[in-house]
Design a protein around this motif. Structure first.
Motif, PDB file in Angstrom:
ATOM      1  N   THR A  30      -4.628  -6.758  12.026  1.00 33.92           N
ATOM      2  CA  THR A  30      -5.423  -7.119  13.212  1.00 33.92           C
ATOM      3  C   THR A  30      -6.799  -7.669  12.847  1.00 33.92           C
ATOM      4  O   THR A  30      -7.550  -8.077  13.725  1.00 33.92           O
ATOM      5  N   ASP A  31      -7.143  -7.669  11.570  1.00 28.79           N
ATOM      6  CA  ASP A  31      -8.464  -8.109  11.114  1.00 28.79           C
ATOM      7  C   ASP A  31      -8.339  -9.499  10.511  1.00 28.79           C
ATOM      8  O   ASP A  31      -7.697  -9.677   9.474  1.00 28.79           O
ATOM      9  N   ASN A  32      -8.968 -10.484  11.153  1.00 22.49           N
ATOM     10  CA  ASN A  32      -8.871 -11.860  10.653  1.00 22.49           C
ATOM     11  C   ASN A  32      -9.419 -11.991   9.233  1.00 22.49           C
ATOM     12  O   ASN A  32      -8.980 -12.854   8.469  1.00 22.49           O
ATOM     13  N   ASN A  33     -10.373 -11.121   8.861  1.00 27.83           N
ATOM     14  CA  ASN A  33     -10.883 -11.167   7.493  1.00 27.83           C
ATOM     15  C   ASN A  33      -9.766 -10.983   6.475  1.00 27.83           C
ATOM     16  O   ASN A  33      -9.786 -11.589   5.397  1.00 27.83           O
ATOM     17  N   ALA A  34      -8.794 -10.126   6.810  1.00 26.40           N
ATOM     18  CA  ALA A  34      -7.679  -9.898   5.893  1.00 26.40           C
ATOM     19  C   ALA A  34      -6.924 -11.194   5.621  1.00 26.40           C
ATOM     20  O   ALA A  34      -6.482 -11.453   4.491  1.00 26.40           O
ATOM     21  N   THR A  35      -6.791 -12.026   6.639  1.00 26.19           N
ATOM     22  CA  THR A  35      -6.143 -13.329   6.472  1.00 26.19           C
ATOM     23  C   THR A  35      -6.943 -14.201   5.510  1.00 26.19           C
ATOM     24  O   THR A  35      -6.369 -14.884   4.642  1.00 26.19           O
ATOM     25  N   LEU A  36      -8.269 -14.160   5.639  1.00 27.18           N
ATOM     26  CA  LEU A  36      -9.119 -14.980   4.782  1.00 27.18           C
ATOM     27  C   LEU A  36      -9.129 -14.461   3.349  1.00 27.18           C
ATOM     28  O   LEU A  36      -9.136 -15.257   2.393  1.00 27.18           O
ATOM     29  N   PHE A  37      -9.115 -13.135   3.176  1.00 24.60           N
ATOM     30  CA  PHE A  37      -9.030 -12.580   1.822  1.00 24.60           C
ATOM     31  C   PHE A  37      -7.732 -13.036   1.148  1.00 24.60           C
ATOM     32  O   PHE A  37      -7.729 -13.458  -0.013  1.00 24.60           O
ATOM     33  N   THR A  38      -6.638 -12.938   1.901  1.00 26.41           N
ATOM     34  CA  THR A  38      -5.337 -13.337   1.350  1.00 26.41           C
ATOM     35  C   THR A  38      -5.324 -14.827   1.011  1.00 26.41           C
ATOM     36  O   THR A  38      -4.751 -15.240  -0.008  1.00 26.41           O
ATOM     37  N   LYS A  39      -5.970 -15.630   1.862  1.00 27.47           N
ATOM     38  CA  LYS A  39      -6.052 -17.062   1.580  1.00 27.47           C
ATOM     39  C   LYS A  39      -6.755 -17.306   0.242  1.00 27.47           C
ATOM     40  O   LYS A  39      -6.278 -18.085  -0.597  1.00 27.47           O
ATOM     41  N   GLY A  40      -7.887 -16.644   0.022  1.00 28.58           N
ATOM     42  CA  GLY A  40      -8.605 -16.803  -1.232  1.00 28.58           C
ATOM     43  C   GLY A  40      -7.816 -16.295  -2.429  1.00 28.58           C
ATOM     44  O   GLY A  40      -7.794 -16.936  -3.490  1.00 28.58           O
ATOM     45  N   GLN A  41      -7.168 -15.148  -2.260  1.00 28.56           N
ATOM     46  CA  GLN A  41      -6.338 -14.609  -3.339  1.00 28.56           C
ATOM     47  C   GLN A  41      -5.233 -15.592  -3.718  1.00 28.56           C
ATOM     48  O   GLN A  41      -4.985 -15.847  -4.902  1.00 28.56           O
ATOM     49  N   THR A  42      -4.585 -16.142  -2.689  1.00 30.04           N
ATOM     50  CA  THR A  42      -3.463 -17.046  -2.923  1.00 30.04           C
ATOM     51  C   THR A  42      -3.902 -18.328  -3.617  1.00 30.04           C
ATOM     52  O   THR A  42      -3.159 -18.885  -4.446  1.00 30.04           O
ATOM     53  N   GLU A  43      -5.100 -18.802  -3.313  1.00 28.28           N
ATOM     54  CA  GLU A  43      -5.615 -19.996  -3.998  1.00 28.28           C
ATOM     55  C   GLU A  43      -5.649 -19.790  -5.510  1.00 28.28           C
ATOM     56  O   GLU A  43      -5.403 -20.720  -6.281  1.00 28.28           O
ATOM     57  N   ILE A  44      -5.961 -18.558  -5.926  1.00 23.64           N
ATOM     58  CA  ILE A  44      -6.015 -18.251  -7.361  1.00 23.64           C
ATOM     59  C   ILE A  44      -4.629 -17.911  -7.912  1.00 23.64           C
ATOM     60  O   ILE A  44      -4.252 -18.355  -9.004  1.00 23.64           O
ATOM     61  N   LEU A  45      -3.851 -17.144  -7.166  1.00 24.61           N
ATOM     62  CA  LEU A  45      -2.573 -16.645  -7.671  1.00 24.61           C
ATOM     63  C   LEU A  45      -1.472 -17.703  -7.700  1.00 24.61           C
ATOM     64  O   LEU A  45      -0.638 -17.720  -8.610  1.00 24.61           O
ATOM     65  N   GLN A  46      -1.467 -18.598  -6.695  1.00 26.89           N
ATOM     66  CA  GLN A  46      -0.341 -19.525  -6.565  1.00 26.89           C
ATOM     67  C   GLN A  46      -0.125 -20.419  -7.795  1.00 26.89           C
ATOM     68  O   GLN A  46       1.023 -20.620  -8.208  1.00 26.89           O
ATOM     69  N   PRO A  47      -1.183 -20.960  -8.404  1.00 29.51           N
ATOM     70  CA  PRO A  47      -0.951 -21.754  -9.618  1.00 29.51           C
ATOM     71  C   PRO A  47      -0.263 -20.959 -10.733  1.00 29.51           C
ATOM     72  O   PRO A  47       0.542 -21.523 -11.491  1.00 29.51           O
ATOM     73  N   TYR A  48      -0.583 -19.664 -10.836  1.00 22.36           N
ATOM     74  CA  TYR A  48       0.083 -18.821 -11.838  1.00 22.36           C
ATOM     75  C   TYR A  48       1.553 -18.590 -11.471  1.00 22.36           C
ATOM     76  O   TYR A  48       2.419 -18.532 -12.338  1.00 22.36           O
ATOM     77  N   VAL A  49       1.804 -18.459 -10.165  1.00 19.54           N
ATOM     78  CA  VAL A  49       3.194 -18.337  -9.707  1.00 19.54           C
ATOM     79  C   VAL A  49       3.950 -19.624 -10.027  1.00 19.54           C
ATOM     80  O   VAL A  49       5.069 -19.600 -10.566  1.00 19.54           O
ATOM     81  N   ASP A  50       3.339 -20.750  -9.703  1.00 19.96           N
ATOM     82  CA  ASP A  50       3.992 -22.050  -9.918  1.00 19.96           C
ATOM     83  C   ASP A  50       4.287 -22.308 -11.392  1.00 19.96           C
ATOM     84  O   ASP A  50       5.308 -22.943 -11.734  1.00 19.96           O
ATOM     85  N   SER A  51       3.416 -21.812 -12.258  1.00 21.56           N
ATOM     86  CA  SER A  51       3.618 -22.029 -13.695  1.00 21.56           C
ATOM     87  C   SER A  51       4.538 -20.994 -14.328  1.00 21.56           C
ATOM     88  O   SER A  51       4.866 -21.091 -15.517  1.00 21.56           O
ATOM     89  N   GLY A  52       4.942 -19.992 -13.539  1.00 23.40           N
ATOM     90  CA  GLY A  52       5.837 -18.961 -14.054  1.00 23.40           C
ATOM     91  C   GLY A  52       5.133 -17.831 -14.776  1.00 23.40           C
ATOM     92  O   GLY A  52       5.791 -16.944 -15.323  1.00 23.40           O
ATOM     93  N   LYS A  53       3.790 -17.828 -14.750  1.00 24.57           N
ATOM     94  CA  LYS A  53       3.046 -16.776 -15.452  1.00 24.57           C
ATOM     95  C   LYS A  53       3.131 -15.429 -14.724  1.00 24.57           C
ATOM     96  O   LYS A  53       3.122 -14.370 -15.357  1.00 24.57           O
ATOM     97  N   ILE A  54       3.160 -15.480 -13.384  1.00 24.98           N
ATOM     98  CA  ILE A  54       3.241 -14.246 -12.604  1.00 24.98           C
ATOM     99  C   ILE A  54       4.275 -14.385 -11.502  1.00 24.98           C
ATOM    100  O   ILE A  54       4.686 -15.497 -11.158  1.00 24.98           O
ATOM    101  N   GLU A  55       4.698 -13.259 -10.957  1.00 25.90           N
ATOM    102  CA  GLU A  55       5.499 -13.245  -9.732  1.00 25.90           C
ATOM    103  C   GLU A  55       4.949 -12.170  -8.809  1.00 25.90           C
ATOM    104  O   GLU A  55       4.497 -11.116  -9.263  1.00 25.90           O
ATOM    105  N   ILE A  56       4.927 -12.466  -7.517  1.00 24.24           N
ATOM    106  CA  ILE A  56       4.475 -11.491  -6.521  1.00 24.24           C
ATOM    107  C   ILE A  56       5.685 -10.643  -6.137  1.00 24.24           C
ATOM    108  O   ILE A  56       6.613 -11.123  -5.489  1.00 24.24           O
ATOM    109  N   VAL A  57       5.691  -9.383  -6.561  1.00 20.83           N
ATOM    110  CA  VAL A  57       6.860  -8.525  -6.325  1.00 20.83           C
ATOM    111  C   VAL A  57       6.756  -7.783  -5.003  1.00 20.83           C
ATOM    112  O   VAL A  57       7.759  -7.258  -4.507  1.00 20.83           O
ATOM    113  N   ALA A  58       5.559  -7.718  -4.420  1.00 23.62           N
ATOM    114  CA  ALA A  58       5.392  -7.079  -3.100  1.00 23.62           C
ATOM    115  C   ALA A  58       4.106  -7.586  -2.485  1.00 23.62           C
ATOM    116  O   ALA A  58       3.101  -7.774  -3.175  1.00 23.62           O
TER     117      ALA A  58
END
Length: 370
Positions: free
Chosen positions: A176-204
Motif C-alpha cells: 500500500t506504500d508507493n515508496n515500496a514501488t519506487l524502491f523496487t524500481k531502483g533495485q531492479t535497475e541495478i539487478l536486472q543487468p545481472y539477471v540478463d547476464s546470467g550472474k544472478i537469479e531472483i529466486v523470490a
C-alpha cells in the motif's frame, strides 16, 4: 422588561455569531486567532513517525500555528475519518503520512477542494490535488540497496561456472506504500543487468505487509524452506523488514554470511551493521525532512514560492502510465551506510546515539566516543 428582552436578544445574536465563526473554522483556533495545521500519521509503530510528529508539532508551534494530530494505527478508514474531522475543525493545512496512497485520496481530495493545503509527507498520495509531495529520492534508495548487496557478493566477478547464478531474494515493502514501488524500481535497475547476464537469479520476490518485521520473519522462513536455505543475497527494503528476515536467517546460520540490505539507518539497524549482520542501510536524514515540511507548509499558507520545488507526473512517480496529472515535489538526497562509514555518517553526525549503535559490542572493539 422590554429593555431586558432586548439585551437577551443581543446576547443571543453574539453567541450565535461566535458559534458560526468557530464552525466555519475561519482563521481561529479556540479563540486564539492561530491558524490550525493538521498532522495525520499512518501509525506510530514505525520508529520514526512519533519522533517526527513531536518535531513537526514543535516547529509549527514555534511559528505560531495550532496543531491537531492523529495516528491511524494502520487503519485506512480511520485515517480518512480523522482527516475529515480535522477539516471540519478548520485546519488550513494538512501534513499526511498516508497508510494507503490510493485510499487516502478520498479524504485528501475533499480537503483540497475545501481549500486546505495538503502535503504528502514521505509517502505519495496519488492525486494531483495535493499542494506538495516531500520525500527523499526513493528510486535512488533502491539503487543503493541493490548496489550495496551486489558489491558484498562481488557480483561483477561471480563465478557462474563454479557456483551457478547467485540466488537473490527481494523483500519489497508494504504493497500500500508507493515508496515500496519506487524502491523496487531502483533495485531492479541495478539487478536486472545481472539477471540478463546470467550472474544472478531472483529466486523470490515478496512484499511485506505494513513493513512489519514479524511478517518479514515469516516470509523469510518460508522462502528459506522453499529454497533449502540456498540463497546468496537478500535485498530488503528497510531496516525493520531486514531485521525480521535476519531472525529467520540467524536460525539457519546465515546471518552475517548472506548479505542483506535495509533502510533508514535506525538504531537497531546500525547496531546490526556494526555486529556484521545487516550489510547496508540507507540514511535518509529525517532531521532535514520535518523542517522542510514546516517551511513548505508555512510558505503555502502565506502564498509564497517554494524554492527547489519541481513538478513530476503521477505516472512517473507511481510507475503507472494510467495515472494522470502532475504533483509539485521536493526530494532530498540519500546516503549508503555500511560498516566502514556507519560511525561517521550515523554516530558522529548525531543521527543515532553512540550507546545505541554500539550496544553489546565489547569496549575493545568500539571506536572512541565522538
Amino acid at each position: 422588561m422590554k429593555a431586558k428582552r432586548i439585551l437577551i436578544a443581543i446576547f443571543s445574536m453574539v453567541v450565535i455569531a461566535s458559534m458560526a465563526l468557530t464552525a466555519c473554522g475561519g482563521n481561529t483556533a479556540g479563540g486564539s486567532g492561530k491558524t490550525k495545521i493538521g498532522l495525520s500519521f499512518s501509525d506510530f509503530a514505525t520508529e520514526r513517525w512519533k519522533n517526527e510528529e513531536v518535531l513537526m508539532r514543535s516547529l509549527l508551534e514555534e511559528k505560531g500555528y495550532e496543531v491537531i494530530s492523529a495516528e491511524a494505527n494502520h487503519d485506512v478508514k480511520l485515517q480518512n475519518d480523522q482527516i475529515d474531522n480535522m477539516v471540519s475543525q478548520g485546519v488550513k493545512g494538512l501534513i499526511v503520512v498516508a497508510e494507503d496512497g490510493d485510499a487516502i485520496v478520498t479524504s485528501v481530495d475533499k480537503a483540497a477542494d475545501a481549500g486546505v493545503k495538503v502535503i504528502a509527507y514521505d509517502r505519495l498520495i496519488k492525486t494531483s490535488k495535493i499542494a506538495a509531495y516531500l520525500s527523499f529520492d526513493n528510486v535512488e534508495v533502491g539503487r543503493q540497496q541493490a548496489l550495496g548487496v551486489m558489491a558484498a557478493i562481488d557480483a561483477d566477478n561471480w563465478d557462474v561456472d563454479a557456483n551457478g547464478p547467485a540466488r537473490v531474494v527481494q523483500l519489497a515493502g508494504s504493497p500500500t506504500d508507493n515508496n515500496a514501488t519506487l524502491f523496487t524500481k531502483g533495485q531492479t535497475e541495478i539487478l536486472q543487468p545481472y539477471v540478463d547476464s546470467g550472474k544472478i537469479e531472483i529466486v523470490a520476490q515478496q512484499g511485506v505487509e505494513n513493513w512489519d518485521a514479524a511478517n518479514a520473519l515469516k516470509l523469510m522462513e518460508n522462502i528459506l524452506t522453499a529454497q533449502n536455505n540456498d540463497i546468496d543475497a537478500v535485498v530488503a527494503s528497510n531496516d525493520g523488514t531486514a531485521l525480521g528476515a535476519l531472525q529467520a536467517m540467524k536460525a539457519q546460520g546465515l546471518a552475517g554470511v548472506v548479505p542483506i540490505s535495509g533502510q533508514d539507518a535506525t538504531a537497531d539497524g546500525s547496531n546490526s551493521i556494526v555486529k556484521g549482520e545487516l550489510t547496508v542501510s540507507i540514511l535518509k536524514d529525517i532531521r532535514n525532512l520535518s523542517p522542510l515540511a514546516i517551511d513548505v507548509m508555512d510558505k503555502l499558507i502565506k502564498g509564497e514560492a517554494v524554492e527547489g520545488m519541481k513538478n513530476f507526473s503521477l505516472a512517473e512517480l507511481t510507475v503507472d502510465d494510467t495515472k494522470t496529472g502532475e504533483v509539485p515535489c521536493v526530494f532530498l538526497q540519500v546516503q549508503q551506510v555500511n560498516k566502514g562509514n556507519v560511525y561517521d555518517l550515523v554516530v558522529k553526525s548525531g543521527f543515532q546515539s553512540y550507546d545505541d549503535v554500539y550496544r553489546d559490542i565489547p569496549e575493545s572493539e568500539r571506536p572512541a566516543k565522538p
